[in-house]
Design an enzyme around this catalytic site. Structure first.
Site, PDB file in Angstrom:
ATOM      1  N   LYS A  79       0.873  -1.183   0.000  1.00 30.05           N
ATOM      2  CA  LYS A  79       0.000   0.000   0.000  1.00 30.05           C
ATOM      3  C   LYS A  79       0.905   1.227   0.000  1.00 30.05           C
ATOM      4  O   LYS A  79       2.055   1.161   0.444  1.00 30.05           O
ATOM      5  CB  LYS A  79      -0.865   0.000   1.269  1.00 30.05           C
ATOM      6  CG  LYS A  79      -2.127   0.814   1.176  1.00 30.05           C
ATOM      7  CD  LYS A  79      -3.312   0.016   0.661  1.00 30.05           C
ATOM      8  CE  LYS A  79      -4.538   0.894   0.551  1.00 30.05           C
ATOM      9  NZ  LYS A  79      -5.721   0.147   0.105  1.00 30.05           N
ATOM     10  N   GLY A 179     -23.557   4.058   3.732  1.00 34.33           N
ATOM     11  CA  GLY A 179     -22.661   4.637   2.724  1.00 34.33           C
ATOM     12  C   GLY A 179     -23.116   4.306   1.325  1.00 34.33           C
ATOM     13  O   GLY A 179     -23.222   3.140   0.936  1.00 34.33           O
ATOM     14  N   GLY A 181     -21.649   5.479  -1.598  1.00 31.09           N
ATOM     15  CA  GLY A 181     -20.619   5.990  -2.497  1.00 31.09           C
ATOM     16  C   GLY A 181     -20.436   5.055  -3.676  1.00 31.09           C
ATOM     17  O   GLY A 181     -21.385   4.431  -4.156  1.00 31.09           O
ATOM     18  N   VAL A 183     -19.118   2.063  -4.080  1.00 28.87           N
ATOM     19  CA  VAL A 183     -19.564   0.676  -3.907  1.00 28.87           C
ATOM     20  C   VAL A 183     -21.021   0.629  -3.458  1.00 28.87           C
ATOM     21  O   VAL A 183     -21.828  -0.131  -3.996  1.00 28.87           O
ATOM     22  CB  VAL A 183     -18.682  -0.065  -2.874  1.00 28.87           C
ATOM     23  CG1 VAL A 183     -19.165  -1.510  -2.727  1.00 28.87           C
ATOM     24  CG2 VAL A 183     -17.225  -0.039  -3.279  1.00 28.87           C
TER      25      VAL A 183
HETATM   26  P1  NAD Z   1     -16.688   6.331  -1.402  1.00 32.50           P
HETATM   27  O1  NAD Z   1     -15.842   7.379  -0.782  1.00 32.50           O
HETATM   28  O2  NAD Z   1     -17.019   6.403  -2.851  1.00 32.50           O
HETATM   29  O3  NAD Z   1     -18.080   6.200  -0.616  1.00 32.50           O
HETATM   30  C1  NAD Z   1     -18.193   6.279   0.771  1.00 32.50           C
HETATM   31  C2  NAD Z   1     -19.581   6.852   1.067  1.00 32.50           C
HETATM   32  O4  NAD Z   1     -19.778   6.811   2.488  1.00 32.50           O
HETATM   33  C3  NAD Z   1     -19.743   8.308   0.630  1.00 32.50           C
HETATM   34  O5  NAD Z   1     -20.979   8.457  -0.042  1.00 32.50           O
HETATM   35  C4  NAD Z   1     -19.724   9.079   1.961  1.00 32.50           C
HETATM   36  O6  NAD Z   1     -20.526  10.260   1.903  1.00 32.50           O
HETATM   37  C5  NAD Z   1     -20.326   8.066   2.904  1.00 32.50           C
HETATM   38  N1  NAD Z   1     -19.984   8.228   4.311  1.00 32.50           N
HETATM   39  C6  NAD Z   1     -18.840   8.685   4.869  1.00 32.50           C
HETATM   40  N2  NAD Z   1     -18.916   8.627   6.204  1.00 32.50           N
HETATM   41  C7  NAD Z   1     -20.131   8.095   6.498  1.00 32.50           C
HETATM   42  C8  NAD Z   1     -20.786   7.771   7.701  1.00 32.50           C
HETATM   43  N3  NAD Z   1     -20.229   7.995   8.885  1.00 32.50           N
HETATM   44  N4  NAD Z   1     -22.018   7.217   7.626  1.00 32.50           N
HETATM   45  C9  NAD Z   1     -22.628   6.995   6.431  1.00 32.50           C
HETATM   46  N5  NAD Z   1     -22.045   7.311   5.255  1.00 32.50           N
HETATM   47  C10 NAD Z   1     -20.808   7.841   5.297  1.00 32.50           C
HETATM   48  O7  NAD Z   1     -15.944   4.941  -1.053  1.00 32.50           O
HETATM   49  P2  NAD Z   1     -16.145   3.541  -1.757  1.00 32.50           P
HETATM   50  O8  NAD Z   1     -15.151   3.389  -2.840  1.00 32.50           O
HETATM   51  O9  NAD Z   1     -17.589   3.316  -2.020  1.00 32.50           O
HETATM   52  O10 NAD Z   1     -15.673   2.563  -0.583  1.00 32.50           O
HETATM   53  C11 NAD Z   1     -16.486   2.328   0.549  1.00 32.50           C
HETATM   54  C12 NAD Z   1     -15.715   1.465   1.526  1.00 32.50           C
HETATM   55  O11 NAD Z   1     -15.371   0.224   0.894  1.00 32.50           O
HETATM   56  C13 NAD Z   1     -14.389   2.050   2.007  1.00 32.50           C
HETATM   57  O12 NAD Z   1     -14.156   1.614   3.334  1.00 32.50           O
HETATM   58  C14 NAD Z   1     -13.377   1.432   1.065  1.00 32.50           C
HETATM   59  O13 NAD Z   1     -12.077   1.386   1.644  1.00 32.50           O
HETATM   60  C15 NAD Z   1     -13.950   0.048   0.901  1.00 32.50           C
HETATM   61  N6  NAD Z   1     -13.563  -0.636  -0.334  1.00 32.50           N
HETATM   62  C16 NAD Z   1     -13.828  -0.064  -1.544  1.00 32.50           C
HETATM   63  C17 NAD Z   1     -13.476  -0.745  -2.706  1.00 32.50           C
HETATM   64  C18 NAD Z   1     -13.772  -0.171  -4.068  1.00 32.50           C
HETATM   65  O14 NAD Z   1     -13.709  -0.921  -5.063  1.00 32.50           O
HETATM   66  N7  NAD Z   1     -14.124   1.109  -4.181  1.00 32.50           N
HETATM   67  C19 NAD Z   1     -12.856  -2.004  -2.634  1.00 32.50           C
HETATM   68  C20 NAD Z   1     -12.617  -2.570  -1.376  1.00 32.50           C
HETATM   69  C21 NAD Z   1     -12.974  -1.869  -0.233  1.00 32.50           C
END
Ligand code: NAD
Length: 349
Positions: A79, A179, A181, A183
């Site tokens: 990382k 959340g 976002g 995913v």
């Molecule tokens: P993202 O930043 O696109 O989405 C996160 C969402 O959570 C946002 O809409 C944000 O407004 C919301 N949020 C933040 N704090 C919050 C809270 N306290 N309560 C409710 N909502 C809240 O991130 P992502 O890419 O969707 O990833 C989400 C999680 O999954 C992260 O922990 C990331 O590390 C993990 N992850 C993502 C991927 C990927 O392919 N994107 C892969 C493996 C793991």
């Protein structure tokens, strides 16, 4: 640019990278290359000092070793992090400097997107290093991994439900999604399409409004989503949401989501087990994204079929973990760690 190796025994290689002209201060950690080159994303965020950034990169790179092994990928764990506000301090010069630093490792570390990074940023890095994935274009570019991550989480929810209720059927089930976002919104669409009823929370009200109007979801306050009555709680926002304060409040049968490091401590995994809640370990449930990235790193000519086969294998791994956890009467998180250790021992021989 100054690249300084740090003497950290728990990891194979850790570097501090500084280029004042480019405004870059960051760290690259290679936890393990036993199963292949270390792979894991590049994160940019504001840290409370260098020690906090080092702690993050060490924890995340170790997590990637587990995630890559659980997904049965010929990749180790690594990382990288950059200290700073991506909205204000992320410049092409900074990204190029990080790209040059990654290139010096000669492929022992492969990078991709993580928090604060986009596919466009990956193309800037690609101008300086060969060891970058998550590109939008090119012969092997895999683009945004989030839809594949969501597919893997969707599968994990079905498998965990089958262990709990004897059927993976989602019609009529209630899923609380924390959340919406990258995913969370893909996952929500898959769940809605399969007939689940959704309860949702996000700190961004526009994302909640879109889920309410698009899927007929029920909005829930951010601080109560974990306690919403539901069959499944799907954490897709932040880490450490399963902790001593939240686990007693859960009103679900299954926890399965995309967020990394959902358990604040291993004891919280045991507490979930004690409450009879089935937990799909995060580094297994969310492995879809790294599978998608791996197809790019490994230059798979058959990428779609390969990704689909790896997703199916990931689901079979979760199934085996949940079966073994039930037989041994321990939490799936404990079994998942052992399964990964066994895989690494058998394949690194
Ligand atoms: P993202 O930043 O696109 O989405 C996160 C969402 O959570 C946002 O809409 C944000 O407004 C919301 N949020 C933040 N704090 C919050 C809270 N306290 N309560 C409710 N909502 C809240 O991130 P992502 O890419 O969707 O990833 C989400 C999680 O999954 C992260 O922990 C990331 O590390 C993990 N992850 C993502 C991927 C990927 O392919 N994107 C892969 C493996 C793991």
């Amino acid at each position: 640019m100054q690249i300084t190796r740090l003497p950290i025994e728990s990891h194979e290689e850790v570097y501090r990278v500084e280029d004042p002209d480019a405004g870059l201060l960051g760290f690259i950690a290679i936890h393990s290359t036993r199963l292949g080159p270390a792979a894991g994303g590049l994160r940019m965020r504001i840290y409370d000092g260098e020690a906090a950034a080092v702690e993050d990169v060490l924890r995340l790179s170790r997590g990637m070793t587990f995630k890559n092994a659980a997904a049965d990928l010929p990749l180790g764990g690594g990382k990288a992090v950059i200290l700073g506000d991506p909205a204000r301090q992320k410049t092409p010069a900074l990204l190029q400097a990080m790209g040059r630093a990654i290139e010096t490792l000669q492929g022992r570390y492969w990078t991709a997107e993580d928090m604060g990074m986009s596919t466009a940023d990956m193309s800037i890095l690609a101008g300086q290093t060969r060891f970058v994935a998550g590109l939008a274009g090119g012969a092997h570019g895999s683009g945004d991994p989030s839809p594949v991550t969501a597919r893997g989480v969707f599968n994990a929810i079905g498998t965990a439900l089958r262990h709990r209720f004897g059927t993976a059927e989602l019609a009529g089930r209630v899923v609380a999604v924390q959340g919406l976002g990258s995913v969370g919104r893909h996952l929500g669409a898959l769940l809605h399409g399969a007939g689940a009823r959704l309860v949702v929370a996000d700190t961004d009200p526009a994302r909640v409004a879109a889920a309410v109007s698009g899927w007929g979801a029920q909005a829930c306050p951010v601080e109560r989503i974990h306690a919403a009555p539901a069959d499944v709680f799907a954490p897709c926002a932040i880490g450490a949401v399963l902790n001593a304060g939240t686990v007693p409040d859960l009103r679900c049968a299954v926890v399965a989501g995309a967020a990394n490091n959902q358990l604040a401590t291993a004891a919280d995994g045991a507490a979930l087990h004690g409450r009879g809640i089935i937990y799909a370990p995060d580094f297994v449930a969310n492995g879809g994204g790294i599978i998608n990235v791996a197809a790019e790193i490994l230059r798979r000519p058959d990428r779609d079929a390969w990704v689909a086969a790896k997703l199916a294998r990931l689901d079979a791994t979760l199934d085996a973990i949940l079966t073994r956890a039930a037989r041994e009467r321990v939490g799936p998180n404990e079994v998942a760690e052992r399964v990964v250790a066994e895989r690494m021992a058998s394949r690194a021989a």
